[in-house]
Design a protein around this motif. Sequence first.
Motif, mmCIF file in Angstrom:
data_model
loop_
_atom_site.group_PDB
_atom_site.id
_atom_site.type_symbol
_atom_site.label_atom_id
_atom_site.label_comp_id
_atom_site.label_asym_id
_atom_site.label_seq_id
_atom_site.Cartn_x
_atom_site.Cartn_y
_atom_site.Cartn_z
ATOM 1 N N LEU A 67 0.849 -1.187 0.000
ATOM 2 C CA LEU A 67 0.000 0.000 0.000
ATOM 3 C C LEU A 67 0.892 1.246 0.000
ATOM 4 N N THR A 68 0.284 2.402 -0.177
ATOM 5 C CA THR A 68 1.035 3.656 -0.187
ATOM 6 C C THR A 68 1.730 3.865 1.155
ATOM 7 N N PRO A 69 3.027 4.110 1.167
ATOM 8 C CA PRO A 69 3.730 4.358 2.433
ATOM 9 C C PRO A 69 3.390 5.724 3.008
ATOM 10 N N SER A 70 3.821 5.947 4.236
ATOM 11 C CA SER A 70 3.522 7.214 4.904
ATOM 12 C C SER A 70 4.271 8.368 4.249
ATOM 13 N N ILE A 71 3.742 9.559 4.451
ATOM 14 C CA ILE A 71 4.382 10.764 3.914
ATOM 15 C C ILE A 71 5.800 10.896 4.461
ATOM 16 N N GLY A 72 5.958 10.635 5.760
ATOM 17 C CA GLY A 72 7.283 10.751 6.359
ATOM 18 C C GLY A 72 8.283 9.795 5.753
ATOM 19 N N LEU A 73 7.870 8.557 5.508
ATOM 20 C CA LEU A 73 8.775 7.571 4.921
ATOM 21 C C LEU A 73 9.147 7.965 3.496
ATOM 22 N N ILE A 74 8.184 8.415 2.724
ATOM 23 C CA ILE A 74 8.470 8.842 1.349
ATOM 24 C C ILE A 74 9.495 9.966 1.352
ATOM 25 N N GLU A 75 9.283 10.957 2.207
ATOM 26 C CA GLU A 75 10.156 12.125 2.225
ATOM 27 C C GLU A 75 11.567 11.750 2.655
ATOM 28 N N GLU A 76 11.692 10.991 3.738
ATOM 29 C CA GLU A 76 13.011 10.647 4.253
ATOM 30 C C GLU A 76 13.739 9.680 3.332
ATOM 31 N N ALA A 77 13.025 8.709 2.807
ATOM 32 C CA ALA A 77 13.654 7.734 1.917
ATOM 33 C C ALA A 77 14.174 8.393 0.649
ATOM 34 N N SER A 78 13.377 9.295 0.079
ATOM 35 C CA SER A 78 13.789 9.929 -1.174
ATOM 36 C C SER A 78 14.934 10.916 -0.957
ATOM 37 N N LYS A 79 15.058 11.463 0.254
ATOM 38 C CA LYS A 79 16.202 12.321 0.580
ATOM 39 C C LYS A 79 17.469 11.493 0.735
ATOM 40 N N LEU A 80 17.316 10.334 1.352
ATOM 41 C CA LEU A 80 18.459 9.520 1.739
ATOM 42 C C LEU A 80 19.039 8.706 0.585
ATOM 43 N N MET A 133 -5.622 8.991 -4.312
ATOM 44 C CA MET A 133 -4.393 8.565 -4.988
ATOM 45 C C MET A 133 -3.784 9.704 -5.790
ATOM 46 N N LEU A 134 -4.614 10.519 -6.424
ATOM 47 C CA LEU A 134 -4.104 11.680 -7.159
ATOM 48 C C LEU A 134 -3.478 12.691 -6.201
ATOM 49 N N SER A 135 -4.054 12.836 -5.014
ATOM 50 C CA SER A 135 -3.468 13.729 -4.012
ATOM 51 C C SER A 135 -2.121 13.198 -3.545
ATOM 52 N N ASP A 136 -2.022 11.860 -3.381
ATOM 53 C CA ASP A 136 -0.738 11.260 -3.015
ATOM 54 C C ASP A 136 0.317 11.533 -4.083
ATOM 55 N N ILE A 137 -0.087 11.449 -5.336
ATOM 56 C CA ILE A 137 0.858 11.720 -6.426
ATOM 57 C C ILE A 137 1.321 13.173 -6.375
ATOM 58 N N ASN A 138 0.411 14.084 -6.080
ATOM 59 C CA ASN A 138 0.791 15.494 -5.931
ATOM 60 C C ASN A 138 1.921 15.636 -4.925
ATOM 61 N N TYR A 139 1.783 14.933 -3.798
ATOM 62 C CA TYR A 139 2.812 15.041 -2.768
ATOM 63 C C TYR A 139 4.116 14.396 -3.223
ATOM 64 N N ILE A 140 4.026 13.214 -3.812
ATOM 65 C CA ILE A 140 5.224 12.499 -4.250
ATOM 66 C C ILE A 140 6.041 13.354 -5.218
ATOM 67 N N LYS A 141 5.369 14.122 -6.053
ATOM 68 C CA LYS A 141 6.059 14.990 -7.008
ATOM 69 C C LYS A 141 6.900 16.054 -6.305
ATOM 70 N N GLN A 142 6.561 16.383 -5.068
ATOM 71 C CA GLN A 142 7.294 17.412 -4.325
ATOM 72 C C GLN A 142 8.523 16.855 -3.606
ATOM 73 N N THR A 143 8.688 15.528 -3.632
ATOM 74 C CA THR A 143 9.835 14.896 -2.992
ATOM 75 C C THR A 143 10.903 14.580 -4.042
ATOM 76 N N ASN A 144 11.918 13.859 -3.622
ATOM 77 C CA ASN A 144 12.977 13.449 -4.545
ATOM 78 C C ASN A 144 12.708 12.097 -5.177
ATOM 79 N N ALA A 145 11.510 11.581 -5.020
ATOM 80 C CA ALA A 145 11.167 10.297 -5.638
ATOM 81 C C ALA A 145 11.233 10.412 -7.160
ATOM 82 N N ALA A 146 11.600 9.304 -7.797
ATOM 83 C CA ALA A 146 11.758 9.308 -9.254
ATOM 84 C C ALA A 146 10.534 8.809 -9.986
#
Length: 224
Positions: A34-47, A73-86
Amino acid sequence: MLEVIATNIQDVIDANQYGADRIELCANMNEDGLTPSIGLIEEASKLSRIPIHVMVRTHNRGFVYNALDQQEMLSDINYIKQTNAAGIVIGMLTYEGVVDEYFLKKVIDRAEGLNITFHRAFDSARIQFEALQTLMKYEEVQTILTSGGEGQASENLPLLIEMNKFAKEQNKVIMPGRGINENNASQFLDAFEYIHVGAGVRLDGTFKTGMSQRLVHSFFKPEG
């Protein structure tokens, strides 16, 4: 290319240190991801020094999504775009078991700038080649993660090879996944450029334990 599943920060560290090429970041592997937490996405993509692709899946009740699910899900994508995720990992079907093109088009529009992998919702489609032909129309979908239908990838190897040949003609990548481990990796390394592994790089073959450097390396130099 070896893509491994990470469910926490230690997994991300291990994947980077042990030589994986890409990470699928997700939560709740007992529910097939399932979609991971916002915190995990942000920290993982930074690291991470290697690309992070984030699972976008709001529930475990199959791969049909109503309007509220889609908006989440579209809102989650909005957030993911603001991180360093590829990229993102996503998949959607209609009640008839075909690719939900209406929702897919929304995702493509929203995910601009991110790589898109269509995940194993593909294996729940009524006909895999029908789903593949549909996805061929969308150049934004670069990768299709599949076990070739029901069962383990090793059980469906001839079909996976056939689909991969067809996909290559359209500049798409078939990435086998499910049940791939150090004992059967050699079957896939000659036929595919991309392999997806989850429990196969874990110390005891489950997501209850961390990754093993030896197991990760076995996919590059399999024994035997």
